[in-house]
Design an enzyme around this catalytic site. Structure first.
Site, short mmCIF file in Angstrom:
data_model
loop_
_atom_site.label_atom_id
_atom_site.label_comp_id
_atom_site.label_asym_id
_atom_site.label_seq_id
_atom_site.Cartn_x
_atom_site.Cartn_y
_atom_site.Cartn_z
N HIS A 115 53.81 65.75 59.95
CA HIS A 115 54.01 65.36 58.55
C HIS A 115 54.79 64.05 58.43
O HIS A 115 54.65 63.34 57.44
CB HIS A 115 54.72 66.48 57.78
CG HIS A 115 56.14 66.69 58.21
ND1 HIS A 115 56.50 67.54 59.24
CD2 HIS A 115 57.29 66.14 57.77
CE1 HIS A 115 57.81 67.50 59.40
NE2 HIS A 115 58.32 66.67 58.53
N HIS A 179 70.20 63.63 56.03
CA HIS A 179 69.67 65.00 55.98
C HIS A 179 69.78 65.64 57.36
O HIS A 179 69.82 64.95 58.38
CB HIS A 179 68.23 65.08 55.45
CG HIS A 179 67.14 64.51 56.33
ND1 HIS A 179 67.16 63.25 56.87
CD2 HIS A 179 65.96 65.04 56.73
CE1 HIS A 179 66.05 63.03 57.56
NE2 HIS A 179 65.30 64.11 57.51
O1 LIG Z 1 59.68 69.83 61.15
C1 LIG Z 1 60.18 70.65 60.39
O2 LIG Z 1 59.99 71.86 60.55
C2 LIG Z 1 60.99 70.20 59.23
C3 LIG Z 1 61.12 68.92 58.95
C4 LIG Z 1 61.85 68.36 57.80
C5 LIG Z 1 62.56 69.12 56.87
C6 LIG Z 1 63.21 68.47 55.80
C7 LIG Z 1 63.18 67.10 55.64
C8 LIG Z 1 62.47 66.34 56.57
O3 LIG Z 1 62.45 64.97 56.52
C9 LIG Z 1 61.80 66.98 57.62
O4 LIG Z 1 61.07 66.22 58.44
FE LIG Z 2 61.50 64.28 58.98
#
Ligand SMILES: O=C(O)/C=C/c1cccc(O)c1O
Ligand SMILES: [Fe+2]
Length: 320
Positions: A115, A179
């Site tokens: 993602h 984060h």
């Molecule tokens: O890879 C994961 O399971 C979660 C990734 C995540 C969660 C919250 C913010 C982000 O930038 C992420 O990539």
């Molecule tokens: Fe991320």
């Protein structure tokens, strides 16, 4: 040899656990405006700087940087799955040029992206294969990490190569600012988790669902103010955005220890923005606009969006 930059945060939680409607709608407006700019510009080549979250890159071989000569998106969470339209020969030339500039970079003919890459491509271009795209992985979660300065220099070297292609180029940086979602660490992992971090490619659907459920539960706890996750740090985020816009080389002074301390372990994703701005800076002075910033606990993200172009560029329309 025009260039444009779009940087934005990603989050896999969008659509699973959303903030208030007005915030969601504001983000959607910002994303739609960015997409409109990109489609009007009609890039001939996209270079996307993206992290990975132990989906495509593992400790069996963990490079600080890797250029994709072919790539496939795994489709985690709600992100698109499928092949990216990677111009393989150009990726190879790019890697050779970066290596010749004394920046060590790996090359992959079977890159898997998650993602962190796919969301930016979908938001900004409407798909994974709408434009020729070279993905550039920057390790942002798996210590030891290269310095932030190295990401800027990687970007610069890539920018110098791009400026010689004569192509209408778009560079993208995809990453959150402060984060710290629940990503396991090798140093504190038990044997089972360690194996997943070393060689956890292509997990079963059950394992993937369990991971996603853990992230969603963590987001709910974080937004409720429970749990012990690193807080978002809007002050730090805003200072960084200002640096990117006005004094890029100043990021060289940010140590990895300070980034983890002030922004959290996943704040290292800012190196994707730094590399994108580094690429733009190779074309000369630039002008950047901050389109959005807000800490969004539901998405576990200091969430921002910026776009930029060379100061000399009169408009963001297609140039021939
Ligand atoms: O890879 C994961 O399971 C979660 C990734 C995540 C969660 C919250 C913010 C982000 O930038 C992420 O990539
Ligand atoms: Fe991320």
């Amino acid at each position: 040899m025009p260039i444009r930059l779009e940087c934005l945060s990603h989050t896999p939680l969008q659509g699973y656990f959303d903030p208030a409607q007005e915030v969601r709608m504001e983000v959607e407006r910002v994303q739609a405006a960015a997409r409109e700019r990109v489609l009007a510009y009609d890039p001939e080549l996209v270079v996307v700087f993206a992290p990975d979250h132990y989906n495509g890159f593992f400790y069996d071989v963990m490079p600080p940087f890797c250029i994709g000569a072919a790539a496939n998106s795994i489709g985690d969470y709600k992100s698109l799955a499928g092949p990216l339209a990677v111009p393989g020969a150009l990726s190879r030339e790019l890697a050779a040029s970066v290596l010749a500039a004394d920046i060590d970079v790996a090359l992959s003919y079977r890159m898997q992206v998650d993602h962190g890459c796919a969301q930016a491509l979908e938001v900004l271009t409407g798909g994974l294969d709408r434009f020729p795209v070279i993905p550039v992985f920057i390790n942002s979660v798996a210590p030891p990490l290269a310095t932030l300065r190295r990401s800027r220099l990687l970007g610069e070297a890539i920018g110098r190569f791009l400026s010689c292609t004569g192509k209408r180029v778009l560079v993208i940086g995809s990453g959150g600012m402060s984060h710290e979602p629940p990503v396991p660490e090798l140093a504190s992992a038990d044997a089972e988790v360690a194996e997943r971090l070393i060689d956890g490619r292509n997990p079963t659907p059950e394992a993937r669902n369990a991971r996603q459920a853990r992230t969603i539960a963590a987001a709910k706890a974080f937004a409720a103010g429970t749990g012990n996750m690193h807080p978002l740090n809007p002050e730090w985020d805003r200072a960084l955005l200002e640096r990117l816009a006005c004094e890029l080389p100043a990021v060289d002074g940010m140590t990895n220890e300070a980034i983890t301390r002030d922004g959290g372990k996943s704040a290292h994703e800012i190196r994707t923005w730094v590399a994108a701005f580094g690429a733009l800076s190779a074309y000369g002075p630039y002008r950047a606009s901050l389109d959005f910033y807000r800490p969004i606990p539901e998405w576990i993200a200091g969430f921002g969006a910026m776009h930029a172009a060379p100061a000399a560029a009169a408009s963001t329309k297609k140039e021939h």
